[in-house]
Design a protein around this motif. Structure first.
Motif, PDB file in Angstrom:
ATOM      1  N   TRP A  42       0.822  -1.206   0.000  1.00  0.00           N
ATOM      2  CA  TRP A  42       0.000   0.000   0.000  1.00  0.00           C
ATOM      3  C   TRP A  42       0.861   1.263   0.000  1.00  0.00           C
ATOM      4  O   TRP A  42       0.501   2.277  -0.608  1.00  0.00           O
TER       5      TRP A  42
ATOM      6  N   GLU B  34      -3.392  -7.029  -2.334  1.00  0.00           N
ATOM      7  CA  GLU B  34      -2.052  -6.484  -2.149  1.00  0.00           C
ATOM      8  C   GLU B  34      -1.184  -6.680  -3.390  1.00  0.00           C
ATOM      9  O   GLU B  34      -0.343  -5.821  -3.698  1.00  0.00           O
TER      10      GLU B  34
ATOM     11  N   THR C  87      -2.325  -6.582  -6.412  1.00  0.00           N
ATOM     12  CA  THR C  87      -2.814  -5.578  -7.356  1.00  0.00           C
ATOM     13  C   THR C  87      -2.234  -4.201  -7.054  1.00  0.00           C
ATOM     14  O   THR C  87      -1.710  -3.524  -7.953  1.00  0.00           O
ATOM     15  N   VAL C  88      -2.316  -3.779  -5.787  1.00  0.00           N
ATOM     16  CA  VAL C  88      -1.809  -2.437  -5.450  1.00  0.00           C
ATOM     17  C   VAL C  88      -0.285  -2.385  -5.572  1.00  0.00           C
ATOM     18  O   VAL C  88       0.274  -1.342  -5.928  1.00  0.00           O
TER      19      VAL C  88
ATOM     20  N   LEU D  25      -6.143   7.398   0.000  1.00  0.00           N
ATOM     21  CA  LEU D  25      -6.375   5.993  -0.348  1.00  0.00           C
ATOM     22  C   LEU D  25      -7.258   5.312   0.686  1.00  0.00           C
ATOM     23  O   LEU D  25      -8.137   4.512   0.345  1.00  0.00           O
TER      24      LEU D  25
ATOM     25  N   LEU E 189       2.102   1.881  -3.476  1.00  0.00           N
ATOM     26  CA  LEU E 189       1.087   2.563  -4.271  1.00  0.00           C
ATOM     27  C   LEU E 189       1.032   4.049  -3.925  1.00  0.00           C
ATOM     28  O   LEU E 189       0.996   4.902  -4.829  1.00  0.00           O
TER      29      LEU E 189
ATOM     30  N   ARG F 224      -8.182  -0.967   4.949  1.00  0.00           N
ATOM     31  CA  ARG F 224      -7.641  -1.998   4.067  1.00  0.00           C
ATOM     32  C   ARG F 224      -7.962  -3.396   4.603  1.00  0.00           C
ATOM     33  O   ARG F 224      -8.311  -4.292   3.838  1.00  0.00           O
TER      34      ARG F 224
ATOM     35  N   VAL G  54     -10.711   3.511  -0.228  1.00  0.00           N
ATOM     36  CA  VAL G  54     -10.936   2.106   0.116  1.00  0.00           C
ATOM     37  C   VAL G  54     -12.202   1.969   0.957  1.00  0.00           C
ATOM     38  O   VAL G  54     -12.981   1.016   0.795  1.00  0.00           O
TER      39      VAL G  54
ATOM     40  N   ILE H  87       0.501  -1.981  -9.374  1.00  0.00           N
ATOM     41  CA  ILE H  87       0.151  -0.623  -9.815  1.00  0.00           C
ATOM     42  C   ILE H  87       1.156   0.384  -9.251  1.00  0.00           C
ATOM     43  O   ILE H  87       1.644   1.268  -9.970  1.00  0.00           O
ATOM     44  N   GLY H  88       1.471   0.242  -7.970  1.00  0.00           N
ATOM     45  CA  GLY H  88       2.429   1.148  -7.346  1.00  0.00           C
ATOM     46  C   GLY H  88       3.803   1.056  -7.971  1.00  0.00           C
ATOM     47  O   GLY H  88       4.478   2.069  -8.183  1.00  0.00           O
TER      48      GLY H  88
END
Length: 203
Positions: A32, A151, A153-154, A54, A35, A128, A58, A157-158
Protein backbone atom coordinates in the motif's frame (compact mmCIF):
# COMPACT_ATOMS: atom_id res chain seq x y z
CA UNK A 1 -12.45 3.07 27.72
CA UNK A 2 -9.86 5.88 28.16
CA UNK A 3 -7.03 3.35 27.98
CA UNK A 4 -8.44 1.86 24.79
CA UNK A 5 -8.80 5.27 23.16
CA UNK A 6 -5.25 6.26 24.08
CA UNK A 7 -3.96 2.90 22.87
CA UNK A 8 -5.79 3.34 19.56
CA UNK A 9 -4.43 6.85 18.97
CA UNK A 10 -0.87 5.99 19.99
CA UNK A 11 -0.95 2.88 17.82
CA UNK A 12 -2.08 4.76 14.72
CA UNK A 13 0.51 7.51 15.15
CA UNK A 14 3.27 4.94 15.67
CA UNK A 15 2.06 3.01 12.63
CA UNK A 16 2.50 6.05 10.41
CA UNK A 17 5.89 6.76 11.96
CA UNK A 18 7.02 3.18 11.35
CA UNK A 19 5.95 3.41 7.71
CA UNK A 20 7.91 6.64 7.38
CA UNK A 21 11.04 4.89 8.66
CA UNK A 22 10.67 2.08 6.11
CA UNK A 23 10.28 4.68 3.35
CA UNK A 24 13.38 6.59 4.42
CA UNK A 25 15.37 3.34 4.60
CA UNK A 26 14.97 3.09 0.82
CA UNK A 27 14.94 -0.71 0.68
CA UNK A 28 11.34 -1.18 -0.40
CA UNK A 29 8.05 -0.78 1.43
CA UNK A 30 4.75 -2.59 1.93
CA UNK A 31 2.36 -2.80 -1.06
CA UNK A 32 0.00 0.00 0.00
CA UNK A 33 2.90 2.36 0.65
CA UNK A 34 4.37 1.42 -2.74
CA UNK A 35 1.09 2.56 -4.27
CA UNK A 36 1.01 5.76 -2.21
CA UNK A 37 4.61 6.50 -3.16
CA UNK A 38 3.90 5.94 -6.84
CA UNK A 39 0.87 8.24 -6.79
CA UNK A 40 2.89 10.83 -4.87
CA UNK A 41 5.59 10.82 -7.55
CA UNK A 42 3.08 11.62 -10.29
CA UNK A 43 0.90 14.10 -8.40
CA UNK A 44 3.37 15.90 -6.15
CA UNK A 45 1.10 15.24 -3.18
CA UNK A 46 2.93 14.03 -0.05
CA UNK A 47 2.95 10.26 0.52
CA UNK A 48 1.18 10.67 3.85
CA UNK A 49 -1.64 12.71 2.36
CA UNK A 50 -1.99 10.16 -0.44
CA UNK A 51 -2.20 7.44 2.22
CA UNK A 52 -5.11 9.26 3.87
CA UNK A 53 -6.84 9.67 0.51
CA UNK A 54 -6.38 5.99 -0.35
CA UNK A 55 -7.86 5.05 3.02
CA UNK A 56 -10.95 7.12 2.24
CA UNK A 57 -11.30 5.64 -1.25
CA UNK A 58 -10.94 2.11 0.12
CA UNK A 59 -13.64 2.91 2.67
CA UNK A 60 -16.02 3.67 -0.21
CA UNK A 61 -15.48 0.10 -1.42
CA UNK A 62 -16.96 -1.08 1.89
CA UNK A 63 -20.40 0.09 0.74
CA UNK A 64 -21.12 -2.73 -1.75
CA UNK A 65 -19.49 -5.15 0.68
CA UNK A 66 -21.90 -3.99 3.42
CA UNK A 67 -19.12 -3.35 5.90
CA UNK A 68 -19.66 -0.85 8.72
CA UNK A 69 -16.72 1.31 9.85
CA UNK A 70 -15.90 1.78 13.49
CA UNK A 71 -14.28 4.66 15.32
CA UNK A 72 -10.93 2.99 14.74
CA UNK A 73 -11.56 2.85 11.00
CA UNK A 74 -12.12 6.61 10.74
CA UNK A 75 -9.21 7.37 13.06
CA UNK A 76 -7.00 5.13 10.91
CA UNK A 77 -7.83 7.15 7.79
CA UNK A 78 -7.12 10.46 9.55
CA UNK A 79 -4.03 9.64 11.61
CA UNK A 80 -1.83 7.08 9.85
CA UNK A 81 -1.09 9.17 6.77
CA UNK A 82 -0.86 12.39 8.76
CA UNK A 83 1.72 10.99 11.18
CA UNK A 84 3.59 9.43 8.25
CA UNK A 85 3.80 12.80 6.50
CA UNK A 86 4.93 14.62 9.64
CA UNK A 87 7.54 11.96 10.41
CA UNK A 88 8.98 12.18 6.90
CA UNK A 89 9.61 15.85 7.55
CA UNK A 90 11.82 15.23 10.59
CA UNK A 91 13.63 11.93 9.87
CA UNK A 92 17.17 12.75 8.68
CA UNK A 93 18.58 11.22 5.47
CA UNK A 94 19.84 7.65 5.89
CA UNK A 95 23.21 6.70 4.44
CA UNK A 96 25.00 3.37 4.19
CA UNK A 97 23.51 -0.09 3.79
CA UNK A 98 23.87 -0.89 7.51
CA UNK A 99 22.04 2.27 8.42
CA UNK A 100 19.33 1.49 5.88
CA UNK A 101 18.72 -2.00 7.26
CA UNK A 102 18.79 -0.72 10.85
CA UNK A 103 16.21 1.97 10.11
CA UNK A 104 14.08 -0.48 8.14
CA UNK A 105 14.17 -2.98 11.01
CA UNK A 106 13.16 -0.27 13.47
CA UNK A 107 10.29 0.78 11.21
CA UNK A 108 9.11 -2.81 10.77
CA UNK A 109 9.10 -3.49 14.52
CA UNK A 110 7.34 -0.18 15.14
CA UNK A 111 4.63 -1.07 12.62
CA UNK A 112 4.15 -4.46 14.29
CA UNK A 113 3.86 -2.98 17.79
CA UNK A 114 1.57 -0.24 16.46
CA UNK A 115 -0.63 -2.88 14.82
CA UNK A 116 -0.90 -4.71 18.13
CA UNK A 117 -1.86 -1.45 19.83
CA UNK A 118 -4.62 -0.34 17.49
CA UNK A 119 -6.01 -3.82 16.75
CA UNK A 120 -5.88 -4.67 20.45
CA UNK A 121 -7.96 -1.57 21.25
CA UNK A 122 -10.93 -3.16 19.40
CA UNK A 123 -12.40 -0.06 17.78
CA UNK A 124 -12.86 -1.56 14.32
CA UNK A 125 -10.52 -2.61 11.50
CA UNK A 126 -8.51 -0.30 9.31
CA UNK A 127 -9.97 0.42 5.86
CA UNK A 128 -7.64 -2.00 4.07
CA UNK A 129 -8.20 -4.88 6.51
CA UNK A 130 -11.95 -4.27 6.35
CA UNK A 131 -11.84 -4.51 2.56
CA UNK A 132 -10.33 -7.98 2.80
CA UNK A 133 -12.70 -9.23 5.49
CA UNK A 134 -15.62 -7.74 3.53
CA UNK A 135 -14.56 -9.60 0.39
CA UNK A 136 -14.32 -12.76 2.44
CA UNK A 137 -17.82 -12.29 3.88
CA UNK A 138 -19.51 -11.35 0.59
CA UNK A 139 -17.65 -13.56 -1.87
CA UNK A 140 -16.76 -16.50 0.33
CA UNK A 141 -13.12 -16.41 -0.72
CA UNK A 142 -10.46 -17.30 1.88
CA UNK A 143 -8.94 -14.32 3.72
CA UNK A 144 -5.47 -15.22 2.45
CA UNK A 145 -6.70 -15.15 -1.16
CA UNK A 146 -8.47 -11.81 -0.68
CA UNK A 147 -5.33 -10.34 0.86
CA UNK A 148 -3.11 -11.77 -1.88
CA UNK A 149 -5.30 -10.42 -4.69
CA UNK A 150 -5.67 -6.95 -3.17
CA UNK A 151 -2.05 -6.48 -2.15
CA UNK A 152 -0.63 -7.95 -5.35
CA UNK A 153 -2.81 -5.58 -7.36
CA UNK A 154 -1.81 -2.44 -5.45
CA UNK A 155 1.84 -3.55 -5.45
CA UNK A 156 1.95 -3.93 -9.23
CA UNK A 157 0.15 -0.62 -9.82
CA UNK A 158 2.43 1.15 -7.35
CA UNK A 159 5.54 -0.37 -8.91
CA UNK A 160 4.43 0.70 -12.39
CA UNK A 161 3.95 4.22 -11.04
CA UNK A 162 7.50 4.25 -9.66
CA UNK A 163 6.99 3.18 -6.05
CA UNK A 164 9.95 1.56 -4.29
CA UNK A 165 9.91 -2.24 -4.46
CA UNK A 166 12.91 -4.14 -3.12
CA UNK A 167 14.23 -6.47 -0.46
CA UNK A 168 12.35 -4.45 2.14
CA UNK A 169 9.06 -5.29 0.43
CA UNK A 170 9.85 -9.00 0.68
CA UNK A 171 11.01 -8.71 4.30
CA UNK A 172 7.91 -6.75 5.26
CA UNK A 173 5.60 -9.34 3.69
CA UNK A 174 7.44 -12.24 5.36
CA UNK A 175 7.91 -10.77 8.83
CA UNK A 176 4.98 -8.46 9.61
CA UNK A 177 2.52 -11.31 10.23
CA UNK A 178 4.66 -13.18 12.79
CA UNK A 179 5.66 -9.93 14.52
CA UNK A 180 2.04 -8.79 14.89
CA UNK A 181 1.17 -12.29 16.12
CA UNK A 182 3.70 -11.78 18.92
CA UNK A 183 2.63 -8.21 19.73
CA UNK A 184 -1.15 -8.59 19.74
CA UNK A 185 -1.55 -10.89 22.78
CA UNK A 186 0.57 -8.49 24.85
CA UNK A 187 -1.52 -5.47 23.85
CA UNK A 188 -5.03 -6.94 23.67
CA UNK A 189 -7.39 -4.92 25.89
CA UNK A 190 -9.99 -7.67 26.19
CA UNK A 191 -10.25 -9.54 29.52
CA UNK A 192 -8.09 -12.66 29.63
CA UNK A 193 -11.15 -14.94 29.69
CA UNK A 194 -12.50 -13.46 26.46
CA UNK A 195 -9.13 -13.88 24.76
CA UNK A 196 -9.02 -17.52 25.77
CA UNK A 197 -12.55 -18.19 24.51
CA UNK A 198 -11.78 -16.45 21.21
CA UNK A 199 -8.79 -18.70 20.57
CA UNK A 200 -10.31 -21.94 21.88
CA UNK A 201 -11.00 -24.59 19.19
CA UNK A 202 -14.62 -25.14 18.26
CA UNK A 203 -16.12 -28.37 19.57
Amino acid sequence: MPRRVIQLLVGLVLYGTGCALTIEAGLGVDPWTVLAEGISIHTGIGIGWVTNLLGFLVLLLWIPLRQKPGIGTIANILLVGTSLQLALGVIPPISGIIGQFAVFALGLVLVAVASGLYIGAHFGPGPRDGLMTGMHARLGWPIWLCRLLVEATVLVIGWLLGGTVGIGTVLFAALIGPLVHLALPLLDTRPRALRASATAPAS
